[in-house]
Design a protein around this motif. Structure first.
Motif, PDB file in Angstrom:
ATOM      1  N   SER A 180       0.894  -1.270  -0.085  1.00  0.00           N
ATOM      2  CA  SER A 180      -0.174  -0.127  -0.055  1.00  0.00           C
ATOM      3  C   SER A 180       0.771   1.334  -0.014  1.00  0.00           C
ATOM      4  O   SER A 180       1.944   1.214   0.689  1.00  0.00           O
ATOM      5  CB  SER A 180      -0.950   0.082   1.350  1.00  0.00           C
ATOM      6  N   ASN A 181       0.528   2.378  -0.751  1.00  0.00           N
ATOM      7  CA  ASN A 181       1.161   3.506  -0.777  1.00  0.00           C
ATOM      8  C   ASN A 181       0.367   4.692   0.067  1.00  0.00           C
ATOM      9  O   ASN A 181       0.641   5.750   0.031  1.00  0.00           O
ATOM     10  CB  ASN A 181       1.357   4.114  -2.025  1.00  0.00           C
ATOM     11  N   ARG A 182      -0.754   4.205   0.586  1.00  0.00           N
ATOM     12  CA  ARG A 182      -1.635   5.036   1.431  1.00  0.00           C
ATOM     13  C   ARG A 182      -0.942   5.781   2.478  1.00  0.00           C
ATOM     14  O   ARG A 182      -1.518   6.808   2.654  1.00  0.00           O
ATOM     15  CB  ARG A 182      -2.791   4.470   2.060  1.00  0.00           C
ATOM     16  N   ALA A 183      -0.063   5.374   3.044  1.00  0.00           N
ATOM     17  CA  ALA A 183       0.747   5.943   4.251  1.00  0.00           C
ATOM     18  C   ALA A 183       2.202   6.301   3.871  1.00  0.00           C
ATOM     19  O   ALA A 183       3.129   5.429   4.026  1.00  0.00           O
ATOM     20  CB  ALA A 183       0.634   5.140   5.419  1.00  0.00           C
ATOM     21  N   PRO A 184       2.493   7.422   3.333  1.00  0.00           N
ATOM     22  CA  PRO A 184       3.760   7.618   2.812  1.00  0.00           C
ATOM     23  C   PRO A 184       4.789   7.472   3.861  1.00  0.00           C
ATOM     24  O   PRO A 184       5.922   7.120   3.531  1.00  0.00           O
ATOM     25  CB  PRO A 184       3.864   9.018   2.215  1.00  0.00           C
ATOM     26  N   SER A 185       4.636   7.744   5.118  1.00  0.00           N
ATOM     27  CA  SER A 185       5.661   7.377   6.221  1.00  0.00           C
ATOM     28  C   SER A 185       6.126   6.039   6.485  1.00  0.00           C
ATOM     29  O   SER A 185       6.905   5.716   7.132  1.00  0.00           O
ATOM     30  CB  SER A 185       5.103   7.990   7.533  1.00  0.00           C
ATOM     31  N   LEU A 186       5.206   4.980   6.022  1.00  0.00           N
ATOM     32  CA  LEU A 186       5.267   3.747   6.149  1.00  0.00           C
ATOM     33  C   LEU A 186       5.918   2.992   5.125  1.00  0.00           C
ATOM     34  O   LEU A 186       6.194   1.774   5.218  1.00  0.00           O
ATOM     35  CB  LEU A 186       4.007   3.155   6.669  1.00  0.00           C
ATOM     36  N   VAL A 187       5.932   3.632   3.943  1.00  0.00           N
ATOM     37  CA  VAL A 187       6.175   2.687   2.499  1.00  0.00           C
ATOM     38  C   VAL A 187       7.613   1.927   2.672  1.00  0.00           C
ATOM     39  O   VAL A 187       7.735   0.970   2.204  1.00  0.00           O
ATOM     40  CB  VAL A 187       5.998   3.379   1.418  1.00  0.00           C
TER      41      VAL A 187
END
Length: 316
Positions: A251-258
């Motif tokens: 998923s790319n929904r959360a940029p800080s987690l990618v």
């Protein structure tokens, strides 16, 4: 890695693996992907297996709100004459557009069936969403306030009704609510850290969270081919190559987690084959009264939630 991890397979058939998780852990969470009916249908089929029903006493769901708890308790306990009323349970939640698929109503029916087969104590379904009265004059204000405290409300409910009472629970929430190790500011479009990153009073090793496979995931497919998964399978992140993949592969929904390895964020991967999101058409879709009511509710919401809800309604 847990002390017993080395004795477990990297992947195994999903339903018996779920039974083993429920026996081993106090909290097991299954991430839902709104619009992917296969996830809840697999869970329904699994819960109806005798080995599963005896492994837990509580199921906590996002797709029912606290105001519906008395109705849900009566229905799940087998009280007659409630089939028509139970249809409204998913619609009285904060994010009712996420639960248009009939599979959520069938989930409640399946737990009712399970309880009819079991001696007491029976399985209870806890309605986790904060209460809102959509019929009230201030429903828009209620929605905004309840939406702001949603994760904290989930946390308080589970800590009070499950952890403090030493009960075993299956959590069924949107997958992003069940990410571990996510501090505030993780850009998840949630209000504060997600539920799984908040829970207190339970050892981390006593919790196990599953992320569901859906959509086109080439990096996951490459791992699956090397390791030989076949659907339906439960894959352990601590033993699989999957655990080293960056979360951006899912998923790319959360940029800080990618860039975070998925093993830091959840414990297992639920692979049900090639499944994709799709638009679901509610049984009431041809009822003008129902259409008018859900549009009324959507128009009470602030931007951009209003536009998102209206788009979901238009798609049906």
């Amino acid at each position: 890695m847990t002390p017993y991890a080395s004795t477990l397979p990297v992947h195994e058939p999903a339903t018996p693996a779920l039974a083993a998780l429920l026996r081993r852990h106090q909290i097991v969470g299954i991430g839902d992907a709104h619009g992917v009916e296969a996830i809840l249908q697999w869970l329904i089929d699994s819960l109806l297996c005798p080995d599963i029903a005896t492994c837990l006493d509580t199921i906590v769901v996002e797709f029912a709100a606290a105001r519906s708890q008395p109705l849900l308790d009566a229905y799940i306990a087998g009280e007659p004459g409630l089939d028509n009323k139970i249809d409204a349970v998913c619609g009285d939640t904060l994010h009712f557009c996420a639960w248009f698929a009939d599979v959520y109503r069938r989930f409640f029916h399946a737990v009712r069936q399970i309880n009819q087969r079991l001696p007491t104590p029976r399985v209870r379904v806890l309605a986790a969403d904060p209460p809102i009265d959509w019929r009230a004059a201030d429903a828009g204000r209620q929605w905004r306030e309840a939406n702001q405290r949603r994760e904290a409300h989930y946390q308080a409910l589970i800590e009070r009704e499950v952890i403090a009472r030493n009960r075993r629970a299956l959590l069924v929430f949107g997958a992003f609510h069940l990410l571990r190790n996510c501090p505030a500011g993780s850009q998840l479009a949630l209000n504060g850290p997600p539920l799984a990153s908040r829970l207190r009073g339970v050892e981390p090793a006593q919790c196990f969270y599953l992320w569901p496979h859906f959509g086109h995931r080439p990096e996951v497919d490459a791992v699956r081919e090397r390791e030989g998964w076949s659907a339906p399978a439960l894959v352990r992140n601590d033993l699989s190559e999957l655990g080293a993949l960056p979360f951006g592969a899912l998923s790319n929904r959360a940029p800080s987690l990618v860039e975070r390895p998925v093993r830091e964020l959840f414990d297992g991967y639920l692979f049900l084959g090639s499944v994709r999101k799709q638009t679901h058409f509610p049984r009431q879709k041809d009822d003008p009264g129902w259409q008018a009511e859900i549009r009324r509710r959507a128009n009470l919401l602030p931007t951009p939630d209003r536009e998102r809800f209206l788009d979901a309604i238009a798609a049906t």
